[in-house]
Design a protein around this motif. Structure first.
Motif, PDB file in Angstrom:
ATOM      1  N   PHE A   1       0.833  -1.204   0.000  1.00 33.76           N
ATOM      2  CA  PHE A   1       0.000   0.000   0.000  1.00 33.76           C
ATOM      3  C   PHE A   1       0.865   1.250   0.000  1.00 33.76           C
ATOM      4  N   VAL A   2       1.936   1.227   0.767  1.00 32.79           N
ATOM      5  CA  VAL A   2       2.840   2.370   0.806  1.00 32.79           C
ATOM      6  C   VAL A   2       3.492   2.563  -0.563  1.00 32.79           C
ATOM      7  N   PHE A   3       3.918   1.476  -1.172  1.00 31.06           N
ATOM      8  CA  PHE A   3       4.508   1.543  -2.508  1.00 31.06           C
ATOM      9  C   PHE A   3       3.519   2.139  -3.507  1.00 31.06           C
ATOM     10  N   LEU A   4       2.297   1.627  -3.507  1.00 25.97           N
ATOM     11  CA  LEU A   4       1.274   2.110  -4.433  1.00 25.97           C
ATOM     12  C   LEU A   4       0.955   3.584  -4.182  1.00 25.97           C
ATOM     13  N   ALA A   5       0.847   3.978  -2.906  1.00 18.02           N
ATOM     14  CA  ALA A   5       0.567   5.379  -2.581  1.00 18.02           C
ATOM     15  C   ALA A   5       1.695   6.280  -3.061  1.00 18.02           C
ATOM     16  N   TRP A   6       2.925   5.834  -2.880  1.00 19.60           N
ATOM     17  CA  TRP A   6       4.078   6.632  -3.323  1.00 19.60           C
ATOM     18  C   TRP A   6       4.051   6.824  -4.842  1.00 19.60           C
ATOM     19  N   ILE A   7       3.788   5.758  -5.565  1.00 19.79           N
ATOM     20  CA  ILE A   7       3.761   5.847  -7.029  1.00 19.79           C
ATOM     21  C   ILE A   7       2.635   6.764  -7.486  1.00 19.79           C
ATOM     22  N   VAL A   8       1.437   6.590  -6.912  1.00 19.85           N
ATOM     23  CA  VAL A   8       0.294   7.428  -7.298  1.00 19.85           C
ATOM     24  C   VAL A   8       0.577   8.889  -6.977  1.00 19.85           C
ATOM     25  N   LEU A   9       1.121   9.151  -5.798  1.00 20.09           N
ATOM     26  CA  LEU A   9       1.451  10.516  -5.412  1.00 20.09           C
ATOM     27  C   LEU A   9       2.509  11.105  -6.342  1.00 20.09           C
ATOM     28  N   GLY A  10       3.553  10.333  -6.617  1.00 21.02           N
ATOM     29  CA  GLY A  10       4.617  10.821  -7.489  1.00 21.02           C
ATOM     30  C   GLY A  10       4.155  11.074  -8.913  1.00 21.02           C
ATOM     31  N   VAL A  11       3.337  10.178  -9.452  1.00 27.40           N
ATOM     32  CA  VAL A  11       2.819  10.361 -10.814  1.00 27.40           C
ATOM     33  C   VAL A  11       1.887  11.572 -10.851  1.00 27.40           C
ATOM     34  N   SER A  12       1.033  11.691  -9.843  1.00 26.60           N
ATOM     35  CA  SER A  12       0.110  12.834  -9.798  1.00 26.60           C
ATOM     36  C   SER A  12       0.882  14.145  -9.721  1.00 26.60           C
ATOM     37  N   TRP A  13       1.868  14.210  -8.851  1.00 30.13           N
ATOM     38  CA  TRP A  13       2.671  15.415  -8.729  1.00 30.13           C
ATOM     39  C   TRP A  13       3.377  15.739 -10.049  1.00 30.13           C
ATOM     40  N   GLY A  14       3.974  14.723 -10.652  1.00 27.69           N
ATOM     41  CA  GLY A  14       4.687  14.948 -11.910  1.00 27.69           C
ATOM     42  C   GLY A  14       3.783  15.451 -13.022  1.00 27.69           C
ATOM     43  N   MET A  15       2.586  14.901 -13.092  1.00 28.01           N
ATOM     44  CA  MET A  15       1.676  15.312 -14.164  1.00 28.01           C
ATOM     45  C   MET A  15       1.040  16.675 -13.880  1.00 28.01           C
ATOM     46  N   LEU A  16       0.642  16.913 -12.642  1.00 23.16           N
ATOM     47  CA  LEU A  16      -0.070  18.153 -12.322  1.00 23.16           C
ATOM     48  C   LEU A  16       0.877  19.328 -12.097  1.00 23.16           C
ATOM     49  N   ASP A  17       1.930  19.123 -11.352  1.00 16.64           N
ATOM     50  CA  ASP A  17       2.814  20.231 -11.002  1.00 16.64           C
ATOM     51  C   ASP A  17       3.896  20.469 -12.053  1.00 16.64           C
ATOM     52  N   GLN A  18       4.464  19.397 -12.588  1.00 18.07           N
ATOM     53  CA  GLN A  18       5.573  19.534 -13.523  1.00 18.07           C
ATOM     54  C   GLN A  18       5.140  19.518 -14.990  1.00 18.07           C
ATOM     55  N   GLY A  19       3.916  19.065 -15.236  1.00 18.03           N
ATOM     56  CA  GLY A  19       3.423  19.023 -16.613  1.00 18.03           C
ATOM     57  C   GLY A  19       3.984  17.876 -17.440  1.00 18.03           C
ATOM     58  N   TRP A  20       4.464  16.814 -16.773  1.00 13.41           N
ATOM     59  CA  TRP A  20       5.015  15.668 -17.490  1.00 13.41           C
ATOM     60  C   TRP A  20       3.889  14.778 -18.005  1.00 13.41           C
ATOM     61  N   ASP A  21       4.206  13.978 -19.008  1.00 13.16           N
ATOM     62  CA  ASP A  21       3.252  12.966 -19.473  1.00 13.16           C
ATOM     63  C   ASP A  21       3.285  11.781 -18.498  1.00 13.16           C
ATOM     64  N   LEU A  22       2.356  10.841 -18.665  1.00 13.19           N
ATOM     65  CA  LEU A  22       2.211   9.715 -17.747  1.00 13.19           C
ATOM     66  C   LEU A  22       3.487   8.878 -17.645  1.00 13.19           C
ATOM     67  N   ILE A  23       4.114   8.600 -18.776  1.00 13.08           N
ATOM     68  CA  ILE A  23       5.315   7.758 -18.784  1.00 13.08           C
ATOM     69  C   ILE A  23       6.467   8.435 -18.035  1.00 13.08           C
ATOM     70  N   THR A  24       6.696   9.697 -18.316  1.00 14.38           N
ATOM     71  CA  THR A  24       7.783  10.429 -17.658  1.00 14.38           C
ATOM     72  C   THR A  24       7.530  10.535 -16.152  1.00 14.38           C
ATOM     73  N   ALA A  25       6.289  10.853 -15.768  1.00 15.48           N
ATOM     74  CA  ALA A  25       5.947  10.972 -14.350  1.00 15.48           C
ATOM     75  C   ALA A  25       6.129   9.634 -13.631  1.00 15.48           C
ATOM     76  N   THR A  26       5.723   8.541 -14.272  1.00 16.27           N
ATOM     77  CA  THR A  26       5.886   7.214 -13.676  1.00 16.27           C
ATOM     78  C   THR A  26       7.370   6.878 -13.525  1.00 16.27           C
ATOM     79  N   HIS A  27       8.144   7.183 -14.547  1.00 18.36           N
ATOM     80  CA  HIS A  27       9.588   6.931 -14.496  1.00 18.36           C
ATOM     81  C   HIS A  27      10.223   7.637 -13.303  1.00 18.36           C
ATOM     82  N   PHE A  28       9.924   8.901 -13.125  1.00 16.75           N
ATOM     83  CA  PHE A  28      10.537   9.657 -12.037  1.00 16.75           C
ATOM     84  C   PHE A  28       9.991   9.230 -10.669  1.00 16.75           C
ATOM     85  N   ALA A  29       8.723   8.841 -10.605  1.00 19.76           N
ATOM     86  CA  ALA A  29       8.174   8.374  -9.331  1.00 19.76           C
ATOM     87  C   ALA A  29       8.866   7.081  -8.893  1.00 19.76           C
ATOM     88  N   VAL A  30       9.069   6.166  -9.834  1.00 18.81           N
ATOM     89  CA  VAL A  30       9.749   4.898  -9.514  1.00 18.81           C
ATOM     90  C   VAL A  30      11.225   5.158  -9.212  1.00 18.81           C
TER      91      VAL A  30
END
Length: 127
Positions: A90-119
């Motif tokens: 659950f912690v892993f999943l929350a971290w990934i979701v939070l990181g992808v959301s932040w990357g897409m909303l705050d940084q303007g990255w696409d899904l793939i880039t945001a996922t890459h940086f979250a992982v």
């Protein structure tokens, strides 16, 4: 002395450890929760990992709402997963979701880039 519990020893342990009477069906359900390797005995490692949550398991056996209502059953299953050693997923999943959301909303990255940086951030401890 074998380092494993047989079904008969498990029944005796449950009778000694709980104040509630358990039916054969209840014991069979608990046996399947403990015998994760499905080899007919409960090894020490299986027992210690599951025994910490036995009060919740026994309470669920006698809880009619958890057996009938789909929503209650779902909530019970989520709580059971959280209470056991599966919390890290659950912690892993929350971290990934939070990181992808932040990357897409705050940084303007696409899904793939945001996922890459979250992982990547997870793998490096966020350094």
């Amino acid at each position: 002395r074998s380092g494993a519990l047989s079904l008969q020893e498990f029944k005796q342990l449950l009778c000694d450890a709980t104040n509630e009477p358990l039916s054969e069906e209840d014991i069979a359900i608990l046996w399947t929760k403990f015998d994760r390797l499905k080899d007919g005995v409960i090894h020490f490692e299986e027992f210690t990992g599951t025994y910490e949550g036995i009060e919740g398991l026994i309470a669920a056996l006698h809880n009619d709402i958890a057996k009938t209502s789909p929503l209650s059953k779902f909530v019970y299953n989520i709580r059971a997963l959280w209470a056991n050693e599966n919390r890290i997923y659950f912690v892993f999943l929350a971290w990934i979701v939070l990181g992808v959301s932040w990357g897409m909303l705050d940084q303007g990255w696409d899904l793939i880039t945001a996922t890459h940086f979250a992982v990547s951030a997870l793998a490096t401890g966020g350094l």
